[in-house]
Design an enzyme around this catalytic site. Structure first.
Site, PDB file in Angstrom:
ATOM      1  N   ASP A 135      -6.903  -1.754   5.237  1.00 36.95           N
ATOM      2  CA  ASP A 135      -6.787  -2.967   3.770  1.00 36.95           C
ATOM      3  C   ASP A 135      -7.176  -4.257   4.394  1.00 36.95           C
ATOM      4  O   ASP A 135      -5.622  -5.712   4.334  1.00 36.95           O
ATOM      5  CB  ASP A 135      -4.797  -3.385   3.710  1.00 36.95           C
ATOM      6  CG  ASP A 135      -4.657  -1.549   3.154  1.00 36.95           C
ATOM      7  OD1 ASP A 135      -5.413  -1.362   1.822  1.00 36.95           O
ATOM      8  OD2 ASP A 135      -3.446  -0.476   2.837  1.00 36.95           O
ATOM      9  N   ASP A 194       0.857  -1.332  -0.309  1.00 36.08           N
ATOM     10  CA  ASP A 194      -0.111   0.102  -0.093  1.00 36.08           C
ATOM     11  C   ASP A 194       0.622   1.039   0.003  1.00 36.08           C
ATOM     12  O   ASP A 194       2.373   1.121   0.912  1.00 36.08           O
ATOM     13  CB  ASP A 194      -0.906   0.108   1.311  1.00 36.08           C
ATOM     14  CG  ASP A 194      -2.133   1.368   1.219  1.00 36.08           C
ATOM     15  OD1 ASP A 194      -2.285   1.657   0.171  1.00 36.08           O
ATOM     16  OD2 ASP A 194      -1.584   1.690   2.434  1.00 36.08           O
ATOM     17  N   ASP A 209      -0.972  -0.368   6.103  1.00 31.38           N
ATOM     18  CA  ASP A 209      -1.176   0.083   7.680  1.00 31.38           C
ATOM     19  C   ASP A 209      -2.856  -0.520   7.809  1.00 31.38           C
ATOM     20  O   ASP A 209      -2.557  -0.298   9.471  1.00 31.38           O
ATOM     21  CB  ASP A 209      -1.984   1.600   7.714  1.00 31.38           C
ATOM     22  CG  ASP A 209      -2.778   2.001   6.490  1.00 31.38           C
ATOM     23  OD1 ASP A 209      -3.768   1.369   5.795  1.00 31.38           O
ATOM     24  OD2 ASP A 209      -3.054   2.949   5.603  1.00 31.38           O
TER      25      ASP A 209
END
Length: 804
Positions: A697, A500, A693
């Site tokens: 997600d 990410d 994080d």
């Protein structure tokens, strides 16, 4: 007189037909006390009375007197998922009974007992069931149970260490004494020792060997018996058979006055094997020390300031009673009981338990302080933002308790192969005995014993979990908490690593990249004006401007008549002049003209202007983590494909990817898009590691083959990842992606060590077993080889603790 019988439940003396009885399997059974009667009746009422047919020993005496005190366990914040220590385990029947008794409780979803660690992992519905009911149910069937406590568990490990040391000492003493009698017999092969003296030496050796077999070798004998009862022969089976066969054969030869005796081989074998087991236990104790450090650090009390900010005396309360909004005093040397924000005072904190970082960090008013940080300088006043059960330290403790509940796939494979190895070994031993009995009967027994003793399934059954334990302990020292057991092996064989962007490759918060002065004032002067306007603003962009000025020696300015226009900017007076700070359109209304410069792609632009003038442009970006580029290069050097999937716009994502050298970068990715991308890769045969994080997600972290979440304080409660990168978050003194790089190196080292151990075991067994079967190795050389091989693979595994 009343006739005494054995209590049907615990075996202690009971009056037959006396006051305390329970109906089990359709008959009234005599009990010694009301606790045992209640325990037996509870077993019968739950339909579990088959337990009494399958047990191999009596249950522990039940104690019903302390039932009211069990309610205190409901106040510990155990919310639906906890680990309990169970004492009094005796056999596999105990495991069967405990798991089924707890699983039968209303609201319990699962109950799994690890008999080796005596730890019971239970998940339950807090609205239906409570910890006190679980503990009461266990005590009701005769087992002492309590929530897992590092101190008591550590005491158990220490008792095991002392017991093993006693056995090792006795075995060593026995070995040396037997050798004193065996060596003269070996040297007197020219007939210089008469038969009576030889027999005397033999009987002395026999007596000195008895403690080694009956006491020192008891763990192997008991373990072999348990394995055979379960139908799963482990490494203790050939060891126990070798010891018993050698001892019985030697005793028979001694009584008959002919044949070989191997008492010296037996005592040496037991001593060396206990020595290798000592190395294993020491490795496991050291590997568990870091996790125990987390559990020992959880504070039991806190100093609450009920009347703050008015002067008041601190009140000592249980840390579990803290609620968001409470104000506490953290004295020097104390551990912060819950996550919070410093209200008053400046100090330094030690975050070593949370992040692995050895250096202290200075903190002051307005800064976050995670639960588990140790105050090392001055007292500070802290406003609690989460209850103690949800603190960073408490969450890490729960995650650490989950770690190790299951075995990694590599260890499961090793257990299966090890079991088949033992079966094949037993068949081979029988074949060797039959062959030599037909060809040369005098060699049949020694050859069979040598085959049993020389074999080494330790690299599978012992060294593989030792290597994994040492590697996980090393990771924790470097700020990586592996929650799931397969992290290392899956990371090593991963082919694709997906990142990410925001909060992972970048810091997750804006930082001032550039200040462009447009008129008479210089960069610092413009920044001072902007900070004066933003002095009371909590917006992340305002925080970034203030942080940029912190390194300057310039005195701060003050602003008056400040007006915050939501979504546009802020206006106010500084030193008698009117200024505006914000979007181009907002500032243009005061400057009277369009901005003289364009914006920078990928950056957030803030303008500063006054009446008729444009003064400055501030370019803020979500800065890359300084270690991100090195990590990406290391991954690519190891042959792994790196991808970037982000919800940000394409232009910003492409800019980050170009800077890091990532070829495949995709912007505007929703959580479902990320999950679909990972599943597409997996369908093509890829092994995918995901780094995010842990906030938005969750789906893709769960869907990846192995996943890593950046530690974010209280947000750890939302983690769906296999591994947590500690020290990644403002409250933890951000170490960013550095722990992931260490995890990558440790995974490679761990797999390399395991392959070395397996390779050695294969080579050793391919050479040693045929040599023993052919009669080239006698039992004492076989024992030396087996124990030496065990020690070698364990010491090789322990190298993982020293590397890095």
């Amino acid at each position: 007189m009343t006739e005494l019988v054995a209590c049907y439940h615990c075996g202690q003396a009971a009056a037959e037909g006396g006051r305390w009885q329970a109906q089990v399997k359709g008959e009234m059974r005599s009990m010694c006390c009301p606790g045992c009667a209640a325990a037996a009746q509870a077993i019968a009422d739950a339909g579990l009375d088959d337990y009494y047919d399958s047990r191999s020993g009596y249950a522990a005496p039940a104690d019903a007197a302390d039932a009211p005190a069990l309610q205190m366990y409901d106040e510990l914040g155990l919310d639906g998922d906890a680990v309990f220590t169970v004492e009094g385990l005796r056999c596999a029947a105990c495991v069967w009974l405990i798991e089924r008794r707890v699983a039968a409780l209303p609201g319990v979803a699962s109950a799994v007992l690890n008999v080796a660690t005596e730890r019971l992992h239970v998940r339950w519905d807090s609205a239906v069931c409570r910890p006190s009911r679980i503990i009461a149910a266990l005590r009701g069937i005769g087992y002492t149970a309590y929530p897992y406590d590092a101190t008591r568990h550590g005491a158990q490990l220490e008792r095991a260490r002392k017991a093993l040391m006693r056995r090792l000492f006795v075995a060593g003493l026995s070995m040396m004494q037997v050798m004193m009698y065996a060596v003269p017999v070996y040297l007197a092969n020219d007939g210089t020792m008469d038969a009576d003296m030889t027999a005397l030496m033999g009987w002395a050796s026999f007596l000195l060997t008895l403690p080694a077999v009956s006491y020192c070798a008891w763990p192997f004998l008991r373990g072999a018996w348990m394995d055979l009862r379960r139908g799963l022969p482990g490494m203790d089976v050939p060891v126990a058979l070798g010891i018993l066969a050698a001892f019985i054969g030697s005793a028979v030869s001694l009584v008959r006055g002919e044949g070989e005796v191997w008492f010296d081989s037996i005592t040496m074998f037991v001593f060396l094997l206990l020595g290798s087991r000592w190395l294993e236990l020491d490795a496991r104790r050291k590997a568990a020390r870091a996790l125990e450090g987390l559990q020992h650090a959880v504070p039991a009390t806190a100093q609450r300031l009920s009347g703050w900010p008015a002067p008041c005396e601190p009140e000592t309360i249980a840390a579990a009673r803290l609620q968001p909004g409470d104000v506490i005093l953290v004295a020097p040397g104390q551990t912060v009981a819950a996550d919070g924000v410093i209200l008053a005072g400046q100090t330094e904190v030690d975050l070593a338990l949370l992040t692995g970082e050895s250096r202290t960090r200075a903190v002051g008013p307005g800064e976050q302080l995670p639960g588990g940080a140790v105050n090392v300088a001055q007292a500070v006043t802290v406003r609690v933002e989460s209850c103690a059960a949800d603190s960073t330290l408490a969450m890490l403790v729960r995650l650490s308790e989950r770690a190790g509940q299951d075995k990694p796939r590599l260890a499961q494979w090793a257990d299966r192969v090890g079991a088949w190895f033992v079966v094949v070994l037993l068949v081979l031993t029988g074949a060797v005995f039959a062959f030599w009995h037909a060809v040369y009967p005098a060699r049949a027994w020694p050859a069979a014993i040598a085959v049993l003793v020389v074999s080494c399934p330790c690299a599978l059954s012992l060294a593989t979990p030792t290597a994994l334990a040492a590697a996980l302990e090393r990771l924790l020292r470097h700020g990586v908490l592996a929650v799931k057991p397969h992290v290392l092996e899956t990371l090593e064989r991963s082919t694709h690593v997906v990142f990410d962007k925001t909060g992972t490759l970048t810091r997750g918060r804006p930082a001032l990249q550039d200040t462009v002065a447009l008129e008479l004032l210089d960069d610092v002067a413009c920044l001072r004006i902007a900070v004066a306007l933003e002095a009371g603003n909590a917006h992340p962009l305002a925080q970034a401007l203030r942080e940029a000025l912190d390194g300057s020696a310039a005195a701060p300015l003050a602003a008056q008549e400040v007006e915050n226009v939501v979504g546009q900017g802020i206006a106010g007076e500084v030193a008698g002049l009117r200024y505006r700070l914000g979007s181009a359109a907002f500032v243009a209304a005061l400057a009277g003209s369009p901005p003289p410069l364009g914006s920078v792609p990928g950056a957030t632009t803030i303008w500063l202007g006054s009446a008729g003038r444009w003064l400055a442009r501030f370019d803020l970006v979500d800065a890359l983590r300084p270690e991100a580029a090195d990590l990406v290069r290391e991954l690519q050097a190891r042959g792994k494909t790196v991808l970037l999937l982000s919800g940000d716009d394409e232009e910003a994502v492409r800019a980050v990817a170009d800077e890091l050298g990532i070829r495949d970068a995709r912007g505007r990715q929703l959580p479902q898009d990320k999950l679909d991308a990972v599943r597409t890769l997996q369908a093509q045969g890829a092994v995918v590691a995901m780094v995010g994080d842990g906030i938005n997600d969750a789906a893709v972290l769960s869907g990846a083959d192995v996943s890593f979440a950046m530690g974010q304080g209280a947000q750890l409660a939302q983690l769906h990842a296999d591994c947590v990168l500690l020290g990644a978050g403002a409250a933890l003194g951000d170490r960013g992606l550095a722990p992931l790089a260490e995890a990558l190196r440790t995974a490679g080292a761990c797999v390399r060590v395991i392959r070395q151990n397996l390779g050695w075991a294969m080579l050793y067994n391919l050479v040693a077993i045929p040599a023993a079967a052919s009669g080239l190795l006698n039992p004492w050389l076989s024992g030396l080889g087996m124990a030496g091989s065990s020690a070698l693979v364990v010491l090789n595994a322990l190298r993982l603790r020293r590397e890095g």
